[in-house]
Design a protein around this motif. Structure first.
Motif, PDB file in Angstrom:
ATOM      1  N   ILE A   6       1.777  -1.319  -1.689  1.00 15.15           N
ATOM      2  CA  ILE A   6       1.921  -0.988  -2.610  1.00 15.15           C
ATOM      3  C   ILE A   6       0.157  -1.224  -2.792  1.00 15.15           C
ATOM      4  CG2 ILE A   6       2.269  -3.096  -4.805  1.00 15.15           C
ATOM      5  CD1 ILE A   6       4.732  -2.556  -3.104  1.00 15.15           C
ATOM      6  N   LEU A   7       0.534  -0.475  -4.574  1.00 20.70           N
ATOM      7  CA  LEU A   7      -0.395   0.354  -5.209  1.00 20.70           C
ATOM      8  C   LEU A   7      -0.770  -0.395  -5.818  1.00 20.70           C
ATOM      9  CD1 LEU A   7      -2.465   3.054  -4.723  1.00 20.70           C
ATOM     10  CD2 LEU A   7      -1.764   2.375  -7.121  1.00 20.70           C
ATOM     11  N   ALA A   8      -2.247  -1.523  -6.742  1.00 20.01           N
ATOM     12  CA  ALA A   8      -1.973  -2.037  -7.332  1.00 20.01           C
ATOM     13  C   ALA A   8      -3.123  -1.839  -7.838  1.00 20.01           C
ATOM     14  CB  ALA A   8      -2.526  -3.916  -7.148  1.00 20.01           C
ATOM     15  N   ILE A   9      -3.113  -2.065  -9.582  1.00 19.46           N
ATOM     16  CA  ILE A   9      -4.084  -1.093 -10.457  1.00 19.46           C
ATOM     17  C   ILE A   9      -4.650  -2.077 -11.799  1.00 19.46           C
ATOM     18  CG2 ILE A   9      -2.534   1.026 -11.036  1.00 19.46           C
ATOM     19  CD1 ILE A   9      -6.074   2.328 -11.644  1.00 19.46           C
ATOM     20  N   PRO A  10      -5.922  -3.038 -12.063  1.00 22.15           N
ATOM     21  CA  PRO A  10      -5.554  -3.850 -13.094  1.00 22.15           C
ATOM     22  C   PRO A  10      -6.646  -2.737 -14.051  1.00 22.15           C
ATOM     23  CG  PRO A  10      -6.958  -3.912 -11.127  1.00 22.15           C
ATOM     24  CD  PRO A  10      -6.607  -3.203 -10.799  1.00 22.15           C
ATOM     25  N   CYS A 110       5.412   1.829  -3.670  1.00 22.99           N
ATOM     26  CA  CYS A 110       5.722   1.522  -5.365  1.00 22.99           C
ATOM     27  C   CYS A 110       4.131   1.190  -5.514  1.00 22.99           C
ATOM     28  CB  CYS A 110       6.254  -0.119  -4.816  1.00 22.99           C
ATOM     29  SG  CYS A 110       6.796  -1.027  -6.546  1.00 22.99           S
ATOM     30  N   VAL A 111       3.888   1.650  -7.091  1.00 18.04           N
ATOM     31  CA  VAL A 111       2.927   1.192  -8.043  1.00 18.04           C
ATOM     32  C   VAL A 111       3.135  -0.380  -8.747  1.00 18.04           C
ATOM     33  CG1 VAL A 111       1.129   2.384  -9.395  1.00 18.04           C
ATOM     34  CG2 VAL A 111       1.698   3.526  -7.675  1.00 18.04           C
ATOM     35  N   ILE A 112       2.246  -1.027  -8.662  1.00 15.87           N
ATOM     36  CA  ILE A 112       1.592  -1.924  -9.457  1.00 15.87           C
ATOM     37  C   ILE A 112       0.859  -1.511 -10.696  1.00 15.87           C
ATOM     38  CG2 ILE A 112       2.204  -4.286 -10.083  1.00 15.87           C
ATOM     39  CD1 ILE A 112       3.289  -5.085  -7.386  1.00 15.87           C
ATOM     40  N   MET A 117      -1.862   0.209 -18.238  1.00  8.75           N
ATOM     41  CA  MET A 117      -3.325   1.144 -17.311  1.00  8.75           C
ATOM     42  C   MET A 117      -1.483   2.212 -17.382  1.00  8.75           C
ATOM     43  SD  MET A 117      -6.082   1.031 -16.846  1.00  8.75           S
ATOM     44  CE  MET A 117      -6.572   1.212 -15.550  1.00  8.75           C
ATOM     45  N   GLY A 118      -1.140   1.937 -18.610  1.00  8.18           N
ATOM     46  CA  GLY A 118       0.803   2.436 -18.171  1.00  8.18           C
ATOM     47  C   GLY A 118       0.356   4.477 -17.712  1.00  8.18           C
ATOM     48  N   TRP A 119      -0.131   4.725 -17.757  1.00 10.83           N
ATOM     49  CA  TRP A 119      -0.297   6.600 -17.705  1.00 10.83           C
ATOM     50  C   TRP A 119      -0.231   6.297 -15.882  1.00 10.83           C
ATOM     51  CZ3 TRP A 119      -4.414   6.112 -14.023  1.00 10.83           C
ATOM     52  CH2 TRP A 119      -5.589   5.208 -14.870  1.00 10.83           C
ATOM     53  N   ALA A 120      -0.606   5.387 -15.277  1.00  8.04           N
ATOM     54  CA  ALA A 120      -0.597   5.395 -13.876  1.00  8.04           C
ATOM     55  C   ALA A 120       1.073   4.970 -13.016  1.00  8.04           C
ATOM     56  CB  ALA A 120      -1.460   3.969 -12.913  1.00  8.04           C
ATOM     57  N   LEU A 121       2.033   4.837 -14.255  1.00  5.45           N
ATOM     58  CA  LEU A 121       3.326   4.239 -14.054  1.00  5.45           C
ATOM     59  C   LEU A 121       3.608   5.714 -13.567  1.00  5.45           C
ATOM     60  CD1 LEU A 121       4.055   1.787 -15.475  1.00  5.45           C
ATOM     61  CD2 LEU A 121       3.722   1.842 -13.254  1.00  5.45           C
ATOM     62  N   ASP A 122       3.704   6.485 -14.993  1.00  9.42           N
ATOM     63  CA  ASP A 122       3.851   8.214 -15.327  1.00  9.42           C
ATOM     64  C   ASP A 122       3.150   9.282 -13.964  1.00  9.42           C
ATOM     65  OD1 ASP A 122       4.479   7.824 -17.573  1.00  9.42           O
ATOM     66  OD2 ASP A 122       2.808   8.049 -19.165  1.00  9.42           O
ATOM     67  N   ILE A 123       2.097   8.706 -13.539  1.00 16.13           N
ATOM     68  CA  ILE A 123       1.517   9.700 -12.336  1.00 16.13           C
ATOM     69  C   ILE A 123       2.514   9.483 -11.123  1.00 16.13           C
ATOM     70  CG2 ILE A 123      -0.292  10.366 -10.743  1.00 16.13           C
ATOM     71  CD1 ILE A 123      -2.118   9.533 -13.136  1.00 16.13           C
ATOM     72  N   ALA A 124       2.841   8.290 -11.209  1.00 13.92           N
ATOM     73  CA  ALA A 124       3.419   7.533  -9.909  1.00 13.92           C
ATOM     74  C   ALA A 124       5.069   7.947  -9.646  1.00 13.92           C
ATOM     75  CB  ALA A 124       3.736   6.076  -9.429  1.00 13.92           C
ATOM     76  N   ALA A 125       5.513   8.221 -10.952  1.00 15.68           N
ATOM     77  CA  ALA A 125       6.539   8.829 -11.410  1.00 15.68           C
ATOM     78  C   ALA A 125       7.041  10.450 -10.597  1.00 15.68           C
ATOM     79  CB  ALA A 125       7.143   8.895 -12.427  1.00 15.68           C
ATOM     80  N   GLU A 126       5.602  10.862 -11.087  1.00 16.95           N
ATOM     81  CA  GLU A 126       5.210  12.929 -10.512  1.00 16.95           C
ATOM     82  C   GLU A 126       5.382  12.803  -9.087  1.00 16.95           C
ATOM     83  OE1 GLU A 126       1.245  13.951 -11.656  1.00 16.95           O
ATOM     84  OE2 GLU A 126       1.762  13.497 -13.987  1.00 16.95           O
ATOM     85  N   PHE A 127       4.959  11.493  -8.633  1.00 17.14           N
ATOM     86  CA  PHE A 127       4.860  11.431  -6.845  1.00 17.14           C
ATOM     87  C   PHE A 127       6.017  10.526  -6.762  1.00 17.14           C
ATOM     88  CE2 PHE A 127       0.452  12.335  -7.782  1.00 17.14           C
ATOM     89  CZ  PHE A 127      -0.219  13.045  -6.220  1.00 17.14           C
ATOM     90  N   GLN A 128       6.923  10.528  -7.193  1.00 17.83           N
ATOM     91  CA  GLN A 128       8.384   9.889  -6.931  1.00 17.83           C
ATOM     92  C   GLN A 128       8.028   8.607  -6.482  1.00 17.83           C
ATOM     93  OE1 GLN A 128      10.654  13.098  -4.857  1.00 17.83           O
ATOM     94  NE2 GLN A 128      11.590  13.500  -6.866  1.00 17.83           N
ATOM     95  N   ILE A 129       7.320   7.985  -6.810  1.00 10.06           N
ATOM     96  CA  ILE A 129       7.021   7.013  -5.383  1.00 10.06           C
ATOM     97  C   ILE A 129       7.849   5.453  -7.529  1.00 10.06           C
ATOM     98  CG2 ILE A 129       4.946   4.728  -5.533  1.00 10.06           C
ATOM     99  CD1 ILE A 129       3.856   7.157  -5.011  1.00 10.06           C
ATOM    100  N   PRO A 130       8.314   4.967  -7.171  1.00  4.26           N
ATOM    101  CA  PRO A 130       9.087   3.670  -8.160  1.00  4.26           C
ATOM    102  C   PRO A 130       7.694   2.435  -8.596  1.00  4.26           C
ATOM    103  CG  PRO A 130       9.914   3.590  -5.771  1.00  4.26           C
ATOM    104  CD  PRO A 130       8.555   4.302  -5.737  1.00  4.26           C
ATOM    105  N   GLY A 131       7.485   2.442  -9.880  1.00  8.68           N
ATOM    106  CA  GLY A 131       6.374   1.916 -10.472  1.00  8.68           C
ATOM    107  C   GLY A 131       7.004   0.601 -11.464  1.00  8.68           C
ATOM    108  N   SER A 132       6.780  -0.630 -11.427  1.00 13.18           N
ATOM    109  CA  SER A 132       6.988  -1.651 -12.210  1.00 13.18           C
ATOM    110  C   SER A 132       5.724  -2.339 -13.131  1.00 13.18           C
ATOM    111  CB  SER A 132       7.204  -3.015 -11.324  1.00 13.18           C
ATOM    112  OG  SER A 132       5.845  -2.921 -10.352  1.00 13.18           O
TER     113      SER A 132
END
Length: 460
Positions: A6-10, A110-112, A117-132
């Motif tokens: 899991i990658l976590a970004i606060p 998965c990216v949490i 930091m909502g933009w991090a979920l858009d970038i995760a999607a570019e890499f086809q990584i699920p995000g929460s």
């Protein structure tokens, strides 16, 4: 394949880093490995504060990326910070993901990301990584942000977030705090430019998380049934502090002075006033001195967290009034930063004079501690209303005509709070409810277990 990674970004502020670190520790308990992404600036602070404890956290790997600000710039200036986050961090985050996913056997599963930091979920999607998305504050504040367009349509605020009638109280939904629009998160941050940047920043993030599968929040149904019923997409998995597992790495930006725990051991049960105002609150010299004199007048033992930067200009050492330290003697203990969860769990604590940040709020109520409320900015006014009017486990400290909270007010409210057993009784009852919610079969625990299962499943 090893443990799910899991990658976590606060969001880069103390009140956001600590709960996401708590969540990361809970995930480690369930077999996940975590890459925790701070800004370079905060990464250094965490490493400096925790020294060799950081290296020992095998399943939590601390990494960092730039925040777009210069070394000497003020990270408490939220307009500048949000600008830097928006303009610089996304490309740096993209580089980091690319680098980590270059190692075949340890790809991010998965990216949490903090909602801010909502933009991090858009970038995760570019890499086809699920995000929460993770929300570290109250569900009510998130509900308010999710209602932004309605507030504009209903002419409560204009397109820049400015209240159209700032004096009229609004109630978003039943069983939630009524609010002055002037206390909305973005309005309470100061000047108009900061307000506008923060309002736009919030709107972009809310848009990003609208379609996220998991929007988890550090709260519980017992605390916020109103907001959670109104916005069922917000999924409570907390309070994370109620799990009562004290980890060596908390994500604190300052070294914790543990001598205060030994001092607390020497005090009578339920006798100590704990005083702490989080990482942002700043006092002018007059207010600082009134607080010191109020604690002296209370005639009770007190533990006071005095950050080096808690006063404007003059260092706090120069502001203690002549003879203050001698007069209070061993009855008063001042520290630069405290291991707060351990302090609030200590049997000698009687009450908590607090700025009412959400972390402090849930840490206090998870330990059955009544409050004296002294909010500074942002969502702290919401939390004060919860504490005093909805849960009824505390009292507000009120300023005089010059907006100074006087020594007499402090002494009087301490006496009122501690002589009325009903505050403590309600606080203990609430503690029982939140402790049950994180236990096996509790409502937050069930949602957390479902979240774990989702992250362990093949989500492709």
């Amino acid at each position: 394949m090893g443990n799910p990674h899991i990658l976590a970004i606060p969001y880069p502020a103390q009140g956001h880093v600590i709960p996401l670190m708590e969540l990361s520790h809970r995930l480690v308990d369930h077999g996940f490995s975590i890459t925790f992404v701070n800004t370079d600036f905060n990464h250094k602070r965490v490493k400096d504060a925790f020294g060799n404890k950081v290296e020992g956290e095998g399943s939590i790997h601390l990494v960092s990326i730039p925040d777009g600000m210069e070394p000497g710039e003020d990270r408490n200036h939220l307009g500048k910070l949000n600008d830097g986050i928006t303009n610089v961090m996304p490309s740096e985050f993209r580089k980091l993901l690319k680098k980590i996913n270059g190692f075949e056997d340890d790809k991010i599963s998965c990216v949490i990301a903090d909602v801010n930091m909502g933009w991090a979920l858009d970038i995760a999607a570019e890499f086809q990584i699920p995000g929460s998305a993770f929300w570290p504050a109250s569900a009510f504040l998130l509900a308010l942000l999710l209602s932004t367009n309605n507030l504009i349509d209903d002419q409560v605020i204009d397109k820049d977030g400015t209240p159209i009638n700032g004096e009229k109280m609004i109630e978003l939904c039943p069983n939630t705090p009524a609010m002055h629009p002037k206390n909305f998160l973005w309005v309470s941050l100061g000047d108009f430019t900061t307000q506008k940047i923060t309002f736009e920043f919030s709107k972009r993030n809310i848009k990003t998380i609208k379609n996220v599968e998991w929007l988890i929040c550090n709260t519980s149904f017992d605390l916020e049934s109103g907001a959670l019923s109104f916005f069922p997409q917000i999924l409570p998995i907390g309070p994370l502090s109620a799990t009562n597992q004290l980890e060596p790495l908390t994500g604190s930006f300052w070294p914790e002075d543990e001598t205060c725990l030994k001092w607390l051991d020497q005090q009578q049960p339920s006798s100590v006033i704990y005083v702490a105002f989080g990482s942002f609150t700043v006092f002018d010299p007059i207010q600082f001195q009134e607080l010191a004199l109020g604690l002296e007048l209370s005639n009770r033992p007190f533990l006071w967290v005095v950050r080096a930067d808690i006063t404007q200009g003059t260092g706090c050492e120069q502001l203690y009034l002549k003879g203050f330290k001698t007069r209070v003697g061993s009855r008063g203990k001042m520290v630069g930063w405290a291991p707060q969860r351990a302090v609030l769990a200590h049997p000698s604590i009687a009450c908590f004079i607090s700025h009412c940040g959400w972390n402090s709020t849930v840490e206090g109520l998870s330990n059955g501690v009544p409050f004296l409320c002294w909010p500074y900015f942002a969502d702290q006014f919401i939390d004060e209303t919860y504490i005093c009017e909805i849960w009824k486990i505390g009292l507000s400290l009120r300023g005089d005509e010059k907006e100074i909270i006087t020594r007499e007010e402090i002494k009087s409210k301490v006496e009122q709070l501690l002589k009325n057993d009903s505050f403590k009784e309600r606080a203990l009852k609430l503690k029982g409810l939140v402790m049950n919610t994180v236990k096996e079969n509790g409502s937050s625990n069930k949602i957390f277990n479902d979240f774990i299962e989702w992250m362990k499943s093949d989500k492709s």
